[in-house]
Design an enzyme around this catalytic site. Structure first.
Site: not given
Length: 334
Positions: A272-274
């Site tokens: 989910l870092r994107g």
């Protein structure tokens, strides 16, 4: 000539300059990775950024640039409570650097002359609240990469050796540059960079002539050249400060959050870092442009930088990551 080349005077390379400005507005974006040909202004941009950044307020004499007297580490023995302004630190991490030089080590001189165990801070201490710059980051030794990953994750440097047990804050924006022909970056470190930029040599004559013209003026008519471009750098610095003030007031709608998630799912980015980086970067550019809320246009402006380095390799798709992001943007965020 000690003055760096003015940031505003760099010709072209709009995406690289945008990425660096966004990290100046919101350091939480997570740094910038700049990959491209030699001689495309990567190092010049980082040096110029150092002169562009607004000053920070820190405790006088604190080796880790603490913002408050109570934040100064005990081992530093800082007695002053006076606050001073200083340039935002931009620290070089050279290739071949030793671990002791990075994290800090026993102060040998004091140990030998006074018989005292004292800590000599390293590059991570100096980089706190600033930038850590690694040129040829893809050639960095593995054990230094592992060390940086640990510190980037925790925001704290921990040193336990030679009878010392030391901790201090180490929050910095990581900026790396490199030439892809000299090797790829380890995936674990690649993922730590918030934004990734690809730079190339200009292909048109006029752009190359302008680069030569400005560099020649910088070297041979420095006073007039700096006078002209220093004003533009000052205006840009004011815009960065204004954007920092505006950032907490920005409105982020549910539709924008949905767009972030839909785009990352369509691209198949891991984790989910994107989404989180895409949202922070979009908020930063919205604040920089003086917008009241984040829009789809802001997401489109930063999506290539935020997502191109997070894509899985697709053996059935020969297109590069930049092309894949652009194609998916057209499909998901028309």
């Amino acid at each position: 000539m000690t003055q760096p080349f003015p940031f505003s005077a760099i010709v072209g390379q709009a995406e690289m300059k945008q990425a660096m400005v966004l990290t100046a507005i919101d350091p939480g974006i997570g740094g910038v990775l700049v990959f491209g040909d030699r001689g495309t202004g990567k190092s010049t941009a980082v040096r110029a950024l150092a002169a562009l950044l607004p000053e920070i307020t820190a405790v006088e004499g604190c080796p880790v640039n603490s913002a408050k007297p109570e934040d100064c580490p005990e081992w530093a023995h800082v007695r002053s409570t006076k606050m001073v302004t200083r340039a935002t630190p931009v620290i070089d991490l050279p290739l071949g650097v030793t671990e002791d030089r990075v994290v800090g080590a026993l102060d040998i001189e004091r140990a030998l002359t006074r018989g005292e165990k004292a800590f000599e801070p390293g590059l991570l201490a100096r980089a706190n609240r600033g930038y850590l710059y690694i040129d040829e980051v893809n050639l960095l030794e593995d054990h230094i990469v592992d060390l940086l990953l640990d510190v980037a994750q925790s925001g704290e440097n921990v040193v336990e050796r030679e009878g010392l047990s030391i901790r201090h804050a180490a929050r910095f924006v990581l900026v790396g540059s490199g030439n892809p022909e000299e090797g790829e970056l380890r995936p674990q470190l690649l993922d730590r960079f918030g934004l990734s930029v690809e730079v190339t040599s200009p292909r048109d004559v006029e752009t190359r002539v302008e680069v030569i013209r400005r560099r020649d003026a910088f070297e041979n008519d420095n006073e007039n050249f700096m006078k002209k471009w220093r004003r533009k750098d000052t205006d840009l610095r004011k815009a960065i400060l204004a954007a920092r003030e505006a950032l907490p007031k920005l409105v982020t709608t549910e539709a924008v959050l949905h767009d972030c998630a839909a785009l990352c799912i369509a691209l198949g980015s891991d984790g989910l870092r994107g989404e989180l980086t895409l949202l922070r970067a979009a908020r930063a550019i919205a604040a920089f442009e003086g917008a009241a809320e984040v829009t789809r246009a802001h997401l489109r402006a930063v999506a290539p930088s935020a997502l191109r380095h997070r894509l899985r390799r697709d053996p059935l798709d020969e297109a590069g990551s930049t092309v894949r992001v652009a194609r998916t943007l057209t499909e998901v965020l028309p």
